[in-house]
Design a protein around this motif. Structure first.
Motif, short mmCIF file in Angstrom:
data_model
loop_
_atom_site.label_atom_id
_atom_site.label_comp_id
_atom_site.label_asym_id
_atom_site.label_seq_id
_atom_site.Cartn_x
_atom_site.Cartn_y
_atom_site.Cartn_z
N LYS A 1 -2.71 -34.78 -38.84
CA LYS A 1 -1.64 -33.42 -38.99
C LYS A 1 -1.98 -32.73 -40.03
N PHE A 2 -2.11 -31.19 -39.82
CA PHE A 2 -2.31 -30.44 -41.00
C PHE A 2 -0.90 -29.82 -40.93
N ASN A 3 -0.25 -30.27 -42.00
CA ASN A 3 1.02 -29.60 -42.04
C ASN A 3 1.44 -28.37 -42.81
N ASP A 4 0.27 -28.19 -43.70
CA ASP A 4 0.45 -26.78 -44.34
C ASP A 4 -1.11 -26.36 -44.91
N ALA A 5 -1.15 -25.13 -45.37
CA ALA A 5 -2.42 -24.68 -46.07
C ALA A 5 -2.12 -23.96 -47.01
N ASP A 6 -2.61 -24.04 -48.18
CA ASP A 6 -1.96 -23.44 -49.35
C ASP A 6 -3.01 -22.88 -50.23
N GLU B 1 3.33 -35.08 -47.78
CA GLU B 1 4.31 -34.61 -47.15
C GLU B 1 4.89 -34.91 -45.83
N SER B 2 3.86 -35.59 -45.10
CA SER B 2 4.41 -36.31 -43.77
C SER B 2 4.23 -37.58 -43.64
N THR B 3 3.92 -38.24 -44.86
CA THR B 3 4.01 -39.69 -44.76
C THR B 3 5.22 -40.41 -44.97
N ASP B 4 5.99 -40.86 -44.12
CA ASP B 4 7.38 -41.20 -44.12
C ASP B 4 7.52 -42.87 -43.88
N THR B 5 6.37 -43.44 -43.36
CA THR B 5 6.85 -44.88 -43.28
C THR B 5 6.17 -45.58 -44.19
N TYR B 6 6.66 -46.86 -44.39
CA TYR B 6 6.59 -47.92 -45.43
C TYR B 6 5.43 -48.64 -44.97
N ILE B 7 4.51 -49.08 -45.89
CA ILE B 7 3.29 -49.83 -45.30
C ILE B 7 3.11 -51.02 -46.00
#
Length: 1000
Positions: free
Chosen positions: A482-487, A601-607
């Motif tokens: 996923k490309f969440n944003d471009a800065d 910004e999109s990594t919400d899981t624990y690993i």
């Protein structure tokens, strides 16, 4: 009937629940400590925990001691039987004459009807308070981590409007109505047990609310002087930022505590001696009245404190012509609040004396001779005076405003307008803005353009929206990426021959120059993994990280009109894991080593890493390549105790039973960078746009090149006279920058504005958390930029507060607005945009810029620059245009474009051929040395069936010409060297007399 819940069983269940709760809290504390230790801030955790726990113990302990002590005293002095009261027709018997005064009622008795009314009313009030304070406590401890600031708002005391708010909720939240009904029933059934439970409940709630506001209490004990005083009370601004909030918090707590105590004691006395079954309450005894007097005294003292603090609250009034205390507030409400405060304190002292000494008898009230209330145990006169003052404060305010202020409003309000202007400008940093004039004389020539070639080469033709659409189709590679944003950022890029302007020039460009680029992180989004592949092992052991990024120049176009990429894809001929670069020169200047993104910004899981199962690293053709994490992030799961702790914390019991763990297995959680920094520093406000930076840091052991930079702000809503507008704060400083390692998760806080008193206070509290900006690696420091959130805030305030003359401000004679632009098919406010240009010298600077127009006209009136590089970071420049000349604004330029028959015909033709034309951002490019303005707008072409935008044309407007061409170079050549122009270029000469029609 057999009783399931015997007292012994009830105690045993309560004991088990208590042990379970304690174990849960202890396990959470241990896990939190391990996490803070992993990120290197265990001392910050210890400081936070000690203050939170200490405050909860002190506040809850004191509240419990106060309520429990008053209940015990009420139990001693309540009626145990209905006393016999002698009548006038009977002489008192000898035993009654020797009776103690406290055994004789000294207040009017109540019949069954009024007894039930008072009991239900007090019970409902108790229920309303319980719901209100519970909701406050819940909101304090359950912040929304998606918000820029998770500091809880300062709670307001419980008032009658709080009751009205809860009543409005009962219709949609029936469970609250059930609680209210349950409270009333329990009061009638077993009031003694209920009162003990409710005392404990309120004590815990008060402790939770104040411990959840630990940041405000810490600021009170570690204040920093602002060196500025308010114009009304001549107090340092630090009093309003640090001290006033603390005392309002104390007022919230003590007001609730004393009111709960008063209600509980009153109900205890009213329900004593089986008064409900007897159908009568005999009245209050002398000791009962003395007890209630003392509680009433405490309650009135808190009310007095509330009125005293309300004097300072006038500096945030919104009822005048400007924000802050106005003429009516200062000359009417301020004396009224002072009188109300003094009256409340005097009443408090009077009740305290009556409570301690028992002094005073019935108050004879002639007007109530025939009423049952003809005798009261106290004089109502002080309360009548107090209520009269309160009524006057409500009624007199509008009277003063209407008959004294409004007939001569400007003269009356001028001093207060001046206060609001000066303090608002200072609170938002507007007073530091330099002002310059640009005459827009149109002095640009072909030679001047060549001198500004680096500026021309960095005019943005691509913005984040079309680039992200292209990335999601061509660079996403797999569904789960996923490309969440471009800065927008700038990098030192080798200058290539194919990017030179076609205009001939002797100007030599440097070999390496700053290039404005768009960078986008390729993160992993587990939600997009196919459903059949969503297993526990895949979620926590396999799909662990994103990989790589794209880097695109803002002004270059690849074949077919698509964005040109400096960095793209995954895999090269030499190495399947390398990112592809457009040239060896790019490879040498842009770090692309180890582009794994474990924190984003999109990594919400624990690993869990370093397990028996290898992690998916990146796709290679039809196959996947796997890897094992070797970074420093994560907490070791080295024994069964930790596995149990984390399984309980995460409520993931698979962690106990899985056989995939090894002695080196690590748990990584809180990988979302926004959640990560908010947990570490919940007292800061964070920018909504973290941006990725690729940089090589020398002397660093791990090979990692990707970092996130996030701007942090210190804010307050307590700056006197400063108007917040639509924002929840009226003071802001960009005090810190945060850098997060995308591979290891390391977090570093750097102070950008050491002069800010708020950041000085937090540095006193957490001396190891913040570092000076000089300690930020230089390879990262060159990428810091002026943040858009701060810029938008200041820009919005400047629309009104650029006016410093009180009369002009009062009449709003020179009000500005943000102009609108057409993007796609919709109108939207023009967003600020970054430029890479020379501002006051020949050096290229990275600048944030936006323009303004008057509210009543559409011509350009001003522009605001914010600088980002080196020692100039944070400096702002307001560019003013001459008011006596009409200079086209963005809306007028777009209207002229859309009115042009040739251009509109071409756009209509594209729209009819299965495509859709998207008008991009209209950019205004100022040239200071030449005193000129250039307008540039890209046109994108997008197929209806396939959302892959391509750059179709570039429109350039300058003075009285509008040009549409395939490239920016061709458009500029057609304007400044028309003899060399391309025949396909559309050129239109503007008629100054032509009417411009701007769509609504």
């Amino acid at each position: 009937m057999f009783k399931f819940f015997t007292p012994s069983l009830t105690k045993f269940i309560t004991f088990l629940l208590g042990i379970g709760l304690i174990l849960e809290l202890v396990s959470r504390v241990i896990v939190e400590r391990l996490w803070f230790q992993e990120v290197g801030y265990v001392d910050i955790f210890a400081e936070q925990l000690s203050w939170q726990l200490g405050l909860w113990v002190i506040i809850s302990g004191f509240s419990w001691w106060f309520l429990w002590g008053n209940l015990r005293q009420a139990e001693r002095h309540k009626w145990h039987f209905i006393p016999q009261i002698p009548t006038k027709n009977k002489k008192r018997r000898k035993p009654l004459k020797q009776a103690k005064p406290q055994l004789i009622p000294e207040s009017p008795s109540l019949g069954l009807f009024w007894l039930i009314v008072f009991t239900i009313s007090l019970g409902c009030l108790m229920g309303f308070m319980l719901l209100y304070y519970s909701e406050v406590a819940y909101n304090v401890w359950n912040p929304d981590f998606t918000l820029p600031n998770i500091t809880p708002p300062l709670p307001t005391p419980f008032f009658l409007d709080s009751v009205a708010e809860i009543l409005s909720q009962l219709r949609n939240q029936l469970w609250k109505a059930g609680i209210m009904g349950g409270i009333i029933i329990v009061i009638f059934v077993n009031s003694q047990l209920y009162f003990k439970i409710i005392s404990l409940t309120f004590s815990i709630i008060f402790g939770l609310v104040l411990s959840g506001n630990w940041t405000r209490i810490l600021q009170y004990f570690y204040p920093t002087s602002f060196g500025e005083v308010d114009p009304q009370f001549s107090l340092d601004v630090g009093f309003y930022i640090f001290t006033l909030s603390f005392w309002r918090l104390v007022n919230f707590w003590l007001g609730g505590l004393f009111l709960v105590g008063f209600i509980l004691v009153s109900l205890t006395y009213l329900l004593s001696a089986n008064s409900l079954s007897q159908g009568k309450f005999p009245g209050f005894s002398r000791f009962q009245l003395r007890h209630l007097y003392i509680l009433g005294s405490l309650l009135m003292s808190v009310i007095g404190l509330y009125h005293w603090l309300a004097r300072y609250q006038l500096l945030y009034s919104t009822k005048g012509v400007v924000f802050g205390a106005s003429y009516t507030d200062i000359h009417f409400l301020l004396p009224i609040y002072t009188i109300a405060s003094v009256l409340a304190i005097l009443i408090s002292l009077w009740l305290l004396i009556k409570g301690i000494t028992g002094w005073g008898r019935y108050a004879q009230i002639p007007l109530l001779k025939r009423s049952k209330l003809k005798k009261l145990p106290f004089s109502p006169l002080p309360f009548v005076i107090y209520i009269t003052v309160i009524i006057i404060s409500f009624l007199g305010q509008q009277t003063v405003q209407s008959f004294i202020v409004e007939p001569n409003e400007l003269a009356r309000e001028t001093p207060y307008i001046e206060r609001s202007i000066a303090l608002t400008r200072h609170a938002f940093g507007l007073d530091k803005i330099q002002i310059k004039t640009l005459n827009a004389q149109g002095n640009l020539t072909a030679n001047a353009l060549n001198k500004n070639r680096l500026t021309i080469n960095n005019i943005r033709l691509w913005d984040s929206r079309p680039l992200l659409q292209t990335n999601r189709q061509l660079q996403q590679l797999r569904l789960y990426y996923k490309f969440n944003d471009a800065d927008i950022d700038r990098y030192g890029i080798p200058i290539e021959n194919d990017v030179q302007l076609t205009i001939e020039s002797d100007v030599k460009l440097p070999k390496i120059a700053k290039q404005q680029v768009l960078i986008a992180a390729r993160e992993l989004d587990y939600n997009e993994v196919p459903e059949q592949a969503k297993t526990w092992v895949n979620q926590h052991l396999v799909y662990t990280h994103g990989y790589g990024f794209t880097l695109s120049p803002v002004n270059r176009v690849a074949q077919g009109g698509l964005p040109f990429y400096f960095v793209q894809n995954i895999g090269t001929e030499n190495n399947a894991g390398d990112l592809q670069t457009s040239s060896n020169a790019i490879r040498d200047n842009i770090p692309i080593d180890n582009p794994r993104i474990y924190f984003g910004e999109s990594t919400d899981t624990y690993i869990m890493t370093n397990t028996e199962v290898k992690e998916l690293d990146y796709p290679s053709g039809q196959d996947n390549v796997y890897n094992i994490y070797n970074g420093s992030g994560g907490i070791e799961l080295k024994n069964w105790t930790r596995r149990l702790l984390f399984a309980n914390y995460l409520k993931d019991w698979q962690m106990i039973f899985t056989r995939n763990f090894t002695p080196d297995t690590k748990l990584i959680f809180r990988r979302n960078i926004n959640r990560r920094i908010r947990t570490l520093a919940p007292f800061l406000r964070f920018d909504r746009d973290p941006y990725l930076v690729t940089a090589e840091i020398k002397n660093k052991s791990e090979e990692t090149s990707l970092y996130w930079i996030i701007d942090a702000y210190t804010t307050s809503n307590r700056y006197p006279y400063s108007e917040p507008g639509d924002r929840p704060f009226n003071y802001i400083r960009n005090s810190a920058k945060i850098v997060i390692d995308a591979y290891n998760g390391d977090v570093n806080f750097y102070i950008v504005d050491p002069s800010d008193p708020l950041i000085q206070t937090w540095r006193k509290i957490f001396p190891t958390l913040f570092k000076p900006l000089s300690e930020m690696p230089i390879s990262l420091r060159v990428h810091i930029r002026y943040p858009k959130d701060l810029y938008n805030t200041q820009s919005e305030r400047l629309l009104t507060y650029h006016m410093t003359d009180p009369q002009v401000f009062y009449n709003r004679e020179d009000q500005w607005r943000i102009p609108q632009e057409i993007y796609g098919e919709n109108q939207q406010p023009i967003e600020p945009y970054y430029l890479l240009m020379s501002l006051t010298s020949e050096a290229q600077e990275f600048i944030l810029f936006s323009v303004y127009t008057p509210t009543s006209r559409n011509n350009l009136i001003a522009g605001l620059f914010a600088r980002s590089d080196g020692d100039n970071y944070g400096k702002m420049l307001l560019l003013e245009l001459p008011k006596q000349r009409v200079i086209y604004g963005p809306e007028q330029i777009e209207a002229l474009i859309n009115q042009d028959p040739v251009i509109s015909q071409q756009i209509s033709l594209w729209n009819r051929q299965g495509s859709r034309v998207i008008q991009g951002n209209l950019l205004v490019i100022p040239f200071f040395a030449e005193q000129s303005l250039l307008y540039v707008e890209p046109l994108y072409l997008e197929a209806e069936q396939n959302s892959l935008p391509t750059l179709a044309r570039v429109i350039v407007a300058y003075e009285n010409q509008i040009v549409m061409s395939e490239t920016l170079d061709e458009a500029l050549t057609s304007i400044f060297e028309p003899e060399k122009g391309d025949s396909s270029t559309i050129i239109r000469e503007l008629d100054p007399e032509e009417q411009i029609i701007i769509p609504n």
